[in-house]
Scaffold this active site. Structure first.
Site, PDB file in Angstrom:
ATOM      1  CG  ASN A  67     -46.243   8.351  22.391  1.00 31.28           C
ATOM      2  OD1 ASN A  67     -45.603   7.478  22.283  1.00 31.28           O
ATOM      3  ND2 ASN A  67     -46.419   9.109  23.599  1.00 31.28           N
ATOM      4  CB  ALA A  94     -43.706  -0.522  24.698  1.00 30.23           C
ATOM      5  NE  ARG A 120     -50.833   4.085  39.017  1.00 29.75           N
ATOM      6  CZ  ARG A 120     -51.504   3.047  38.460  1.00 29.75           C
ATOM      7  NH1 ARG A 120     -50.865   1.970  37.688  1.00 29.75           N
ATOM      8  NH2 ARG A 120     -52.588   2.745  38.687  1.00 29.75           N
ATOM      9  CD  GLU A 136     -40.962   7.424  16.015  1.00 30.93           C
ATOM     10  OE1 GLU A 136     -40.181   7.730  15.046  1.00 30.93           O
ATOM     11  OE2 GLU A 136     -40.581   6.780  16.996  1.00 30.93           O
ATOM     12  NE  ARG A 187     -37.486   2.872  27.325  1.00 28.99           N
ATOM     13  CZ  ARG A 187     -38.476   2.417  27.724  1.00 28.99           C
ATOM     14  NH1 ARG A 187     -39.617   2.183  26.904  1.00 28.99           N
ATOM     15  NH2 ARG A 187     -38.635   1.880  28.869  1.00 28.99           N
ATOM     16  CG  HIS A 245     -39.139   0.705  21.231  1.00 30.72           C
ATOM     17  ND1 HIS A 245     -38.815   1.991  20.847  1.00 30.72           N
ATOM     18  CD2 HIS A 245     -39.989   1.195  22.289  1.00 30.72           C
ATOM     19  CE1 HIS A 245     -39.029   3.163  21.704  1.00 30.72           C
ATOM     20  NE2 HIS A 245     -39.766   2.639  22.575  1.00 30.72           N
ATOM     21  N   PRO A 291     -50.154   1.584  24.502  1.00 27.54           N
ATOM     22  CG  PRO A 291     -48.768  -0.230  24.053  1.00 27.54           C
ATOM     23  CD  PRO A 291     -49.115   0.902  23.270  1.00 27.54           C
ATOM     24  CG  ASN A 292     -48.507   0.354  29.685  1.00 28.07           C
ATOM     25  OD1 ASN A 292     -49.250   0.008  30.369  1.00 28.07           O
ATOM     26  ND2 ASN A 292     -47.631  -0.085  29.167  1.00 28.07           N
ATOM     27  CE1 TYR A 330     -42.487   7.837  29.634  1.00 25.84           C
ATOM     28  CE2 TYR A 330     -42.999   6.369  31.428  1.00 25.84           C
ATOM     29  CZ  TYR A 330     -42.424   6.570  30.064  1.00 25.84           C
ATOM     30  OH  TYR A 330     -41.534   5.499  29.674  1.00 25.84           O
ATOM     31  CG  ASP A 348     -46.227  -4.168   7.575  1.00 24.06           C
ATOM     32  OD1 ASP A 348     -45.188  -3.537   7.098  1.00 24.06           O
ATOM     33  OD2 ASP A 348     -46.021  -5.338   7.916  1.00 24.06           O
ATOM     34  NE  ARG A 389     -36.637   6.306  28.641  1.00 22.24           N
ATOM     35  CZ  ARG A 389     -38.201   6.057  28.852  1.00 22.24           C
ATOM     36  NH1 ARG A 389     -39.050   6.541  28.186  1.00 22.24           N
ATOM     37  NH2 ARG A 389     -38.552   5.206  29.827  1.00 22.24           N
ATOM     38  CG  HIS A 431     -41.428   8.631  21.081  1.00 23.17           C
ATOM     39  ND1 HIS A 431     -42.252   7.658  21.498  1.00 23.17           N
ATOM     40  CD2 HIS A 431     -41.011   8.522  19.896  1.00 23.17           C
ATOM     41  CE1 HIS A 431     -42.249   6.655  20.415  1.00 23.17           C
ATOM     42  NE2 HIS A 431     -41.565   6.939  19.624  1.00 23.17           N
ATOM     43  CG  LEU A 432     -45.207  11.819  26.532  1.00 26.19           C
ATOM     44  CD1 LEU A 432     -45.670  10.727  27.480  1.00 26.19           C
ATOM     45  CD2 LEU A 432     -45.588  13.058  26.887  1.00 26.19           C
ATOM     46  CB  SER A 433     -38.990   9.998  27.223  1.00 31.25           C
ATOM     47  OG  SER A 433     -39.123   8.704  26.521  1.00 31.25           O
TER      48      SER A 433
HETATM   49  O1  CA2 Z   1     -41.743   8.583  25.449  1.00 31.27           O
HETATM   50  C1  CA2 Z   1     -42.614   8.403  25.106  1.00 31.27           C
HETATM   51  O2  CA2 Z   1     -43.927   8.745  24.857  1.00 31.27           O
HETATM   52  C2  CA2 Z   1     -42.875   6.834  25.047  1.00 31.27           C
HETATM   53  O3  CA2 Z   1     -43.497   6.303  23.782  1.00 31.27           O
HETATM   54  C3  CA2 Z   1     -43.477   6.019  26.339  1.00 31.27           C
HETATM   55  C4  CA2 Z   1     -43.781   4.636  26.442  1.00 31.27           C
HETATM   56  C5  CA2 Z   1     -42.311   4.008  26.075  1.00 31.27           C
HETATM   57  O4  CA2 Z   1     -42.202   2.669  26.000  1.00 31.27           O
HETATM   58  C6  CA2 Z   1     -41.512   4.524  24.795  1.00 31.27           C
HETATM   59  O5  CA2 Z   1     -40.137   3.993  24.882  1.00 31.27           O
HETATM   60  C7  CA2 Z   1     -41.587   5.858  24.916  1.00 31.27           C
HETATM   61  C8  CA2 Z   1     -44.141   4.274  27.631  1.00 31.27           C
HETATM   62  C9  CA2 Z   1     -45.530   4.900  27.985  1.00 31.27           C
HETATM   63  C10 CA2 Z   1     -45.775   4.506  29.375  1.00 31.27           C
HETATM   64  O6  CA2 Z   1     -46.629   5.558  30.057  1.00 31.27           O
HETATM   65  C11 CA2 Z   1     -46.794   5.483  31.294  1.00 31.27           C
HETATM   66  C12 CA2 Z   1     -47.190   6.775  31.814  1.00 31.27           C
HETATM   67  C13 CA2 Z   1     -47.425   6.931  33.117  1.00 31.27           C
HETATM   68  C14 CA2 Z   1     -47.021   5.860  33.970  1.00 31.27           C
HETATM   69  C15 CA2 Z   1     -46.507   4.604  33.254  1.00 31.27           C
HETATM   70  C16 CA2 Z   1     -46.523   4.582  32.160  1.00 31.27           C
END
Ligand code: CA2
Length: 145
Positions: A74, A77, A18, A98, A111, A80, A10-11, A23, A87, A107, A100-102
């Site tokens: 990836n 959210a 954004r 697994e 997370r 978590h 998601p997102n 990110y 499963d 954090r 993740h960007l961050s």
């Molecule tokens: O660091 C990551 O890749 C995450 O999977 C990104 C998720 C976050 O919930 C995880 O804890 C770590 C959030 C993705 C949201 O992506 C956006 C990208 C641009 C603008 C807003 C949200």
């Protein structure tokens, strides 16, 4: 030829548009191009998808069973929160990495918990968009070892 499925949760469709301070400015489309180019060099193929829906991600994982050698995910959210995704990965038994960007360990506390991490053989995080080709590299070397 090694076939890798890259799933984004998601997102992540908002990447590059954004919150660039968190990110980065690279879009998911840019990342797909980077992954394809790295996979080509390694003699692998990649298919990349994104969904904001947990059930759709689960359906894609189930369908990957006989079609892909490895899964890079990836889960956003859902990482978590989703025992269901965990499963699904266990049920197909596809080697999973697994991603993740961050750096999710640096954090918020919530997370730090990762259900995906419980069924993944490796974790790449904190490298922004560059983490994607890095993950392809690690997956190919895992599958060939
Ligand atoms: O660091 C990551 O890749 C995450 O999977 C990104 C998720 C976050 O919930 C995880 O804890 C770590 C959030 C993705 C949201 O992506 C956006 C990208 C641009 C603008 C807003 C949200």
């Amino acid at each position: 030829m090694t076939k890798i499925l890259i799933l984004n949760g998601p997102n992540l469709n908002l990447l590059g548009t954004r919150q660039p301070e968190v990110y980065g400015t690279t879009t998911l489309k840019d990342i797909e191009v980077m992954c394809r180019s790295r996979a080509d060099k390694l003699g692998a193929t990649v298919e990349m998808r994104q969904s904001n829906h947990e059930g759709e991600l689960i359906d894609w994982i189930h369908a990957a069973r006989d079609r892909f050698d490895g899964l890079v995910i990836n889960a956003g959210a859902y990482t978590h929160t989703s025992i269901a995704l965990m499963d699904a990965i266990s049920s197909v038994a596809i080697p999973t990495l697994e991603l993740h960007l961050s750096n999710i360990h640096e954090r918020e506390d919530f997370r730090r918990v990762s259900y995906i991490g419980k069924v993944a053989f490796d974790l790449v995080m904190g490298h922004g968009a560059d983490g994607y080709p890095m993950a392809i590299e690690r997956m190919v070397s895992h599958l060939s070892s």
